[in-house]
Design an enzyme around this catalytic site. Structure first.
Site, mmCIF file in Angstrom:
data_model
loop_
_atom_site.group_PDB
_atom_site.id
_atom_site.type_symbol
_atom_site.label_atom_id
_atom_site.label_comp_id
_atom_site.label_asym_id
_atom_site.label_seq_id
_atom_site.Cartn_x
_atom_site.Cartn_y
_atom_site.Cartn_z
ATOM 1 N N CYS A 1 -4.769 -5.741 -1.417
ATOM 2 C CA CYS A 1 -3.580 -5.283 -1.848
ATOM 3 C C CYS A 1 -2.573 -6.764 -1.939
ATOM 4 O O CYS A 1 -3.164 -7.615 -1.892
ATOM 5 C CB CYS A 1 -2.938 -4.273 -1.033
ATOM 6 S SG CYS A 1 -2.567 -4.885 0.889
ATOM 7 N N ARG B 1 -1.343 -1.675 3.048
ATOM 8 C CA ARG B 1 -2.447 -0.517 2.378
ATOM 9 C C ARG B 1 -3.717 -1.028 2.692
ATOM 10 O O ARG B 1 -4.509 -0.209 3.180
ATOM 11 C CB ARG B 1 -2.163 -0.526 0.825
ATOM 12 C CG ARG B 1 -0.687 0.267 0.729
ATOM 13 C CD ARG B 1 -0.259 -0.010 -1.084
ATOM 14 N NE ARG B 1 -0.082 -1.517 -1.195
ATOM 15 C CZ ARG B 1 0.167 -2.139 -2.333
ATOM 16 N NH1 ARG B 1 0.265 -1.332 -3.526
ATOM 17 N NH2 ARG B 1 0.296 -3.324 -2.560
ATOM 18 N N ASP C 1 2.947 2.955 -2.848
ATOM 19 C CA ASP C 1 3.257 1.561 -1.991
ATOM 20 C C ASP C 1 4.300 1.797 -1.020
ATOM 21 O O ASP C 1 5.491 1.990 -1.296
ATOM 22 C CB ASP C 1 3.610 0.400 -3.088
ATOM 23 C CG ASP C 1 3.695 -0.833 -2.226
ATOM 24 O OD1 ASP C 1 3.759 -0.982 -1.093
ATOM 25 O OD2 ASP C 1 3.404 -2.038 -3.119
HETATM 26 P P1 4NP Z 1 0.905 -4.438 1.139
HETATM 27 O O1 4NP Z 1 2.454 -4.222 1.125
HETATM 28 O O2 4NP Z 1 0.738 -5.237 -0.137
HETATM 29 O O3 4NP Z 1 0.494 -2.868 1.159
HETATM 30 O O4 4NP Z 1 0.560 -5.188 2.340
HETATM 31 C C1 4NP Z 1 3.384 -5.333 0.895
HETATM 32 C C2 4NP Z 1 3.540 -6.270 1.730
HETATM 33 C C3 4NP Z 1 4.317 -7.104 1.450
HETATM 34 C C4 4NP Z 1 4.956 -7.527 0.274
HETATM 35 C C5 4NP Z 1 4.753 -6.248 -0.677
HETATM 36 C C6 4NP Z 1 3.839 -5.312 -0.469
HETATM 37 N N1 4NP Z 1 5.797 -8.623 0.170
HETATM 38 O O5 4NP Z 1 6.718 -8.466 -1.060
HETATM 39 O O6 4NP Z 1 6.035 -9.459 0.892
#
Ligand code: 4NP
Length: 154
Positions: free
Chosen positions: A8, A14, A128
């Protein structure tokens, strides 16, 4: 041994949820020894000077609430070009992840890159939770996707 890398953007919500949901699933089916499962990030937002952030606390609470064991020491790790040779499957959570996975891994000559929800009849993307703040919904999507992926690999 089937080697799977869930991916991800940040590797704090995720894809680590997918990693530990899938590990629990294969372990419960007595197939733990047949799988090597990790998760990685397309971006380094959650990695500072080589040290990755832990799984985001709300994602940890969600896994705990569902009785899914996870490694509280797990740190966000960046997907690297050479990873392409070390895994059989790279499973992304949304379309943007897939784009950056292709960019990082230099294309996909061996057809290893897939979207998790494409294993389900409905397709689409994992909701998300970074934006929806709904970790239960992400958990439901990821569980459905992992069940379908496991079924496809059996
Ligand atoms: P992930 O969630 O991709 O599911 O781990 C996110 C974690 C951090 C960020 C975006 C989505 N961010 O913009 O820092």
């Amino acid at each position: 041994m089937i080697k799977i890398c869930f991916v991800c953007l940040g590797n704090i919500c995720r894809s680590p949820m997918a990693e530990f949901i899938m590990k629990d699933m294969v372990n419960k089916a007595g197939k733990g020894k047949d799988f090597y499962i990790v998760s990685k990030a397309t971006h380094s937002e959650n990695i500072w000077r080589g040290k990755g952030a832990p799984i985001y606390p709300p994602a940890q609470r969600c896994l705990k609430a569902h009785g899914i064991p996870f490694d509280s020491e797990k740190e966000a790790a960046l997907l690297e070009p050479d990873d392409y040779f070390d895994f059989d499957y790279f499973i992304g959570m949304d379309k943007q992840n897939l784009y950056f996975m292709h960019q990082t891994l230099g294309g996909d000559p061996a057809h290893k890159i897939h979207a998790l929800m494409d294993y389900t009849p409905r397709g689409g993307e994992v909701a998300d939770p970074w934006y929806t703040r709904n970790f239960e919904r992400a958990f439901a999507d990821i569980s459905e996707g992992c069940e379908a992926l496991f079924e496809a690999l059996r």
